[in-house]
Design a protein around this motif. Structure first.
Motif, PDB file in Angstrom:
ATOM      1  N   GLN A 175       0.840  -1.190   0.000  1.00 25.47           N
ATOM      2  CA  GLN A 175       0.000   0.000   0.000  1.00 25.47           C
ATOM      3  C   GLN A 175       0.875   1.241   0.000  1.00 25.47           C
ATOM      4  O   GLN A 175       1.849   1.337   0.730  1.00 25.47           O
ATOM      5  CB  GLN A 175      -0.906   0.016   1.233  1.00 25.47           C
ATOM      6  N   LYS A 176       0.488   2.192  -0.837  1.00 21.63           N
ATOM      7  CA  LYS A 176       1.211   3.460  -0.885  1.00 21.63           C
ATOM      8  C   LYS A 176       0.850   4.289   0.336  1.00 21.63           C
ATOM      9  O   LYS A 176      -0.286   4.329   0.758  1.00 21.63           O
ATOM     10  CB  LYS A 176       0.793   4.260  -2.118  1.00 21.63           C
ATOM     11  N   SER A 177       1.813   4.977   0.860  1.00 21.06           N
ATOM     12  CA  SER A 177       1.538   5.957   1.906  1.00 21.06           C
ATOM     13  C   SER A 177       2.221   7.250   1.500  1.00 21.06           C
ATOM     14  O   SER A 177       3.171   7.246   0.729  1.00 21.06           O
ATOM     15  CB  SER A 177       2.045   5.485   3.261  1.00 21.06           C
ATOM     16  N   ASP A 178       1.715   8.335   1.983  1.00 16.45           N
ATOM     17  CA  ASP A 178       2.239   9.633   1.612  1.00 16.45           C
ATOM     18  C   ASP A 178       2.686  10.345   2.886  1.00 16.45           C
ATOM     19  O   ASP A 178       1.925  11.111   3.468  1.00 16.45           O
ATOM     20  CB  ASP A 178       1.167  10.427   0.865  1.00 16.45           C
TER      21      ASP A 178
ATOM     22  N   SER B 213       0.958  13.253   6.159  1.00 15.01           N
ATOM     23  CA  SER B 213       0.320  12.378   7.138  1.00 15.01           C
ATOM     24  C   SER B 213       0.322  12.937   8.558  1.00 15.01           C
ATOM     25  O   SER B 213      -0.341  12.392   9.425  1.00 15.01           O
ATOM     26  CB  SER B 213       0.996  11.005   7.134  1.00 15.01           C
TER      27      SER B 213
ATOM     28  N   THR C  62      -0.165  16.006  -2.643  1.00 15.09           N
ATOM     29  CA  THR C  62      -0.513  14.588  -2.621  1.00 15.09           C
ATOM     30  C   THR C  62      -1.278  14.312  -3.910  1.00 15.09           C
ATOM     31  O   THR C  62      -1.705  15.244  -4.584  1.00 15.09           O
ATOM     32  CB  THR C  62      -1.343  14.205  -1.374  1.00 15.09           C
ATOM     33  N   ASP C  63      -1.407  13.039  -4.254  1.00 19.04           N
ATOM     34  CA  ASP C  63      -2.082  12.740  -5.513  1.00 19.04           C
ATOM     35  C   ASP C  63      -3.202  11.728  -5.310  1.00 19.04           C
ATOM     36  O   ASP C  63      -3.327  11.116  -4.259  1.00 19.04           O
ATOM     37  CB  ASP C  63      -1.100  12.274  -6.587  1.00 19.04           C
TER      38      ASP C  63
ATOM     39  N   ASP D  23      -3.713   8.780  -6.425  1.00 17.75           N
ATOM     40  CA  ASP D  23      -3.358   7.374  -6.236  1.00 17.75           C
ATOM     41  C   ASP D  23      -2.768   7.070  -4.867  1.00 17.75           C
ATOM     42  O   ASP D  23      -2.554   5.909  -4.535  1.00 17.75           O
ATOM     43  CB  ASP D  23      -2.392   6.934  -7.334  1.00 17.75           C
ATOM     44  N   SER D  24      -2.501   8.082  -4.073  1.00 15.05           N
ATOM     45  CA  SER D  24      -1.943   7.864  -2.738  1.00 15.05           C
ATOM     46  C   SER D  24      -2.998   7.477  -1.710  1.00 15.05           C
ATOM     47  O   SER D  24      -2.669   7.207  -0.567  1.00 15.05           O
ATOM     48  CB  SER D  24      -1.223   9.127  -2.256  1.00 15.05           C
ATOM     49  N   HIS D  25      -4.260   7.455  -2.122  1.00 19.73           N
ATOM     50  CA  HIS D  25      -5.344   7.238  -1.167  1.00 19.73           C
ATOM     51  C   HIS D  25      -6.302   6.144  -1.624  1.00 19.73           C
ATOM     52  O   HIS D  25      -7.497   6.207  -1.388  1.00 19.73           O
ATOM     53  CB  HIS D  25      -6.085   8.557  -0.941  1.00 19.73           C
TER      54      HIS D  25
END
Length: 124
Positions: free
Chosen positions: A20-23, A27, A70-71, A73-75
């Motif tokens: 999973q992507k995290s930003d 955060s 943020t983008d 796809d990060s969520h």
């Protein structure tokens, strides 16, 4: 053979959890700034903003802005049933408007409220 198969299955589950992507840039909120709750979605698909593809946007006070910092796809998957291209969600944000864009420094997507069933009233 059975333990090898079990190991492979466990490895697949573990790798998907870490995939999973995290930003981390957005955060952690700044305790000195106010957190706003805004609507968020794909600017093109949900807010009808002019753009060149699916990009994250927020709507504040009835006006929509693309997001920098943020983008989409990060969520999660933007094209999932509850993804940004198919649903308007709520998020906690911090940031500022600049050049008609929202420069986000904190972004936390809120979980959708669970639907509560209304009790049925029976007339006798």
């Amino acid at each position: 053979m059975r333990s090898l198969l079990s190991s492979i299955v466990c490895l697949l589950f573990i790798s998907s959890a870490f995939g999973q992507k995290s930003d981390p840039k957005v955060s952690t909120p700044d305790p000195n700034k106010k957190i706003q709750v805004v609507e968020t979605a794909c600017g093109e698909c949900q807010f009808k903003l002019e753009g060149k593809g699916c990009d994250l946007a927020v709507r504040m006070d009835g006006k929509s802005y693309f997001v920098d910092g943020t983008d989409i796809d990060s969520h999660g998957d933007a094209h999932a049933k509850d993804g940004f291209c198919n649903a308007v969600r709520k998020a906690e944000v911090q940031g500022e408007l600049a050049n008609n864009r929202f420069k986000v420094t904190y972004f936390k997507l809120l979980k959708e409220a669970e639907k509560k069933e209304q009790p049925t009233i029976q007339n006798n």
